[in-house]
Design an enzyme around this catalytic site. Structure first.
Site, PDB file in Angstrom:
ATOM      1  CE  LYS A   1     -13.846   6.156 -18.809  1.00 44.92           C
ATOM      2  NZ  LYS A   1     -13.627   6.117 -17.275  1.00 44.92           N
TER       3      LYS A   1
ATOM      4  CG  ASP B   1     -11.220  14.669 -16.190  1.00 50.02           C
ATOM      5  OD1 ASP B   1     -10.665  14.047 -17.066  1.00 50.02           O
ATOM      6  OD2 ASP B   1     -12.290  14.105 -15.634  1.00 50.02           O
TER       7      ASP B   1
ATOM      8  CE1 TYR C   1     -18.682   9.216 -15.539  1.00 43.39           C
ATOM      9  CE2 TYR C   1     -17.213   9.484 -13.826  1.00 43.39           C
ATOM     10  CZ  TYR C   1     -18.166   8.705 -14.541  1.00 43.39           C
ATOM     11  OH  TYR C   1     -18.424   7.478 -14.098  1.00 43.39           O
TER      12      TYR C   1
ATOM     13  NE  ARG D   1      -2.599   0.432   3.405  1.00 45.31           N
ATOM     14  CZ  ARG D   1      -1.906   0.933   4.721  1.00 45.31           C
ATOM     15  NH1 ARG D   1      -1.418   2.016   4.614  1.00 45.31           N
ATOM     16  NH2 ARG D   1      -1.540   0.162   5.703  1.00 45.31           N
TER      17      ARG D   1
END
Length: 382
Positions: free
Chosen positions: A200, A175, A102, A49
């Site tokens: 994406k 973005d 979005y 982590r």
């Protein structure tokens, strides 16, 4: 030495394995790392982590692609956005958000951070006067820009918005998911933070979910990195490796995405079944000239407004074959999406509501003639 984008996408952070000489660095599929005595960390690694060599490799690559100093890789785009919001804001702060972002971004800001005291105002980012009017002195801390926007393909002037935001002491976030760094680099235009859904175009093959932040500010980067560690929304080693693999072909993929989308937009423009084709590569698009200046291509996304209203849009979305009906975008295969009921269902009834006659296309890298024939067959069924 200085290298061009296509070269950076293949080589940044991708040194061959020094032990075996493997051209592709290995996937460090491990949760923990042996220490040489208490606190004796090898390469600084102690627990997955906190850090992982595969994730670090991706982060080095992402920073290089966007021309940034710091990059952080997350388990999803929304996880990246959430960490940024918590790193940059405290209760009582305010965000100015584009009115065509979005749907998941707006849901996160409004429904998750809103109850914790973060206010927001949505505004048309192409109207600089409206943006400035929405800023609340002493309260507004972030200006959240998405260009091209999802799904109406609005183009916002990153440099002008960065100048405006900085004049008011704001952190300007862009973005860059729709354009990808192959077509647009917001940090070079004055933005402070770049956000990606690496699911994406960066991943590019519809087989991995991820997100990223890229920025230059040391203090903000350290806060976001602490949240990445403390809350744990990190990308897994295999997910990071898949994203790296996808990025290696980003430049050539984006070239084909752009070519195909341009051909489709030109073919569909003026079709009697359509009220509008939203694609910045068309000269009649209101953001065409701006997109031509701040982007290196017009992208692989376009949206269609149907003259026959909601039923025509639904029928079309359910009639294509090569364009598969699915959420998401940016993969090598073409997808069709009905935003009102799918990606943007969460913003129905708000200022961000997507018209019910709009369908979004994610244009893949198949043969353009085949894609056009598929769309023509679907239009003929209306």
């Amino acid at each position: 030495m200085d290298q061009n984008f296509d070269t950076v996408a293949i080589h940044a952070g991708q040194d061959f394995d020094p032990t075996t000489g493997a051209v592709i660095p290995p996937i460090y599929q491990t949760s923990t790392f042996v220490q040489d005595g208490i606190g004796g960390l090898r390469g600084g690694y102690e627990y997955g982590r906190a850090g992982n060599p595969t994730r670090d490799s991706l982060q080095t690559l992402l920073a290089a692609l966007e021309g940034g100093k710091h990059a952080l890789s997350f388990s999803s785009g929304l996880a990246a956005e959430d960490s940024l919001l918590r790193a940059a804001l405290t209760p009582g702060d305010h965000i100015v958000v584009g009115n065509d972002v979005y749907g998941g971004t707006h849901r996160l800001i409004e429904k998750v951070h809103g109850p914790w005291g973060i206010a927001n105002t949505v505004v048309d980012m192409s109207d600089l006067a409206a943006v400035e009017q929405a800023i609340r002195p002493g309260e507004t801390k972030l200006l959240w820009v998405e260009t091209p926007s999802n799904p109406m393909m609005k183009i916002s002037d990153i440099a002008a918005l960065a100048e405006l935001g900085h004049r008011h002491g704001l952190t300007v976030v862009v973005d860059n998911t729709f354009a990808s760094p192959a077509l647009q680099q917001p940090l070079a235009l004055g933005a402070d933070v770049v956000v990606h859904s690496t699911t994406k175009y960066l991943g590019g093959h519809s087989d991995v979910i991820g997100g990223a932040l890229i920025l230059n500010d040391d203090e903000l980067a350290e806060k976001a990195k602490f949240l990445q560690f403390a809350a744990g929304p990190v990308s897994a080693p295999f997910d990071a490796w898949l994203t790296i693999r996808g990025i290696k072909t980003l430049a050539v993929r984006m070239q084909r995405h752009c070519e195909n989308a341009q051909a489709i937009a030109e073919h569909l423009a003026g079709h009697p079944s359509l009220d509008a084709v939203y694609y910045p590569g068309l000269p009649g698009h209101p953001g065409h000239d701006l997109a031509a200046r701040q982007m290196r291509g017009f992208g692989g996304m376009l949206s269609l407004a149907f003259a026959g209203g909601e039923q025509a849009a639904r029928t079309f979305a359910e009639s294509t074959e090569l364009f598969q009906l699915a959420e998401s975008l940016g993969g090598v295969e073409s997808l069709v999406n009905y935003p009102s009921e799918m990606t943007h269902a969460s913003v129905r009834g708000t200022e961000l509501e997507v018209p019910v006659n709009v369908v979004r296309l994610s244009v893949g890298i198949e043969d353009a003639a085949d894609l056009i024939a598929d769309l023509d067959r679907a239009l003929a069924r209306l």
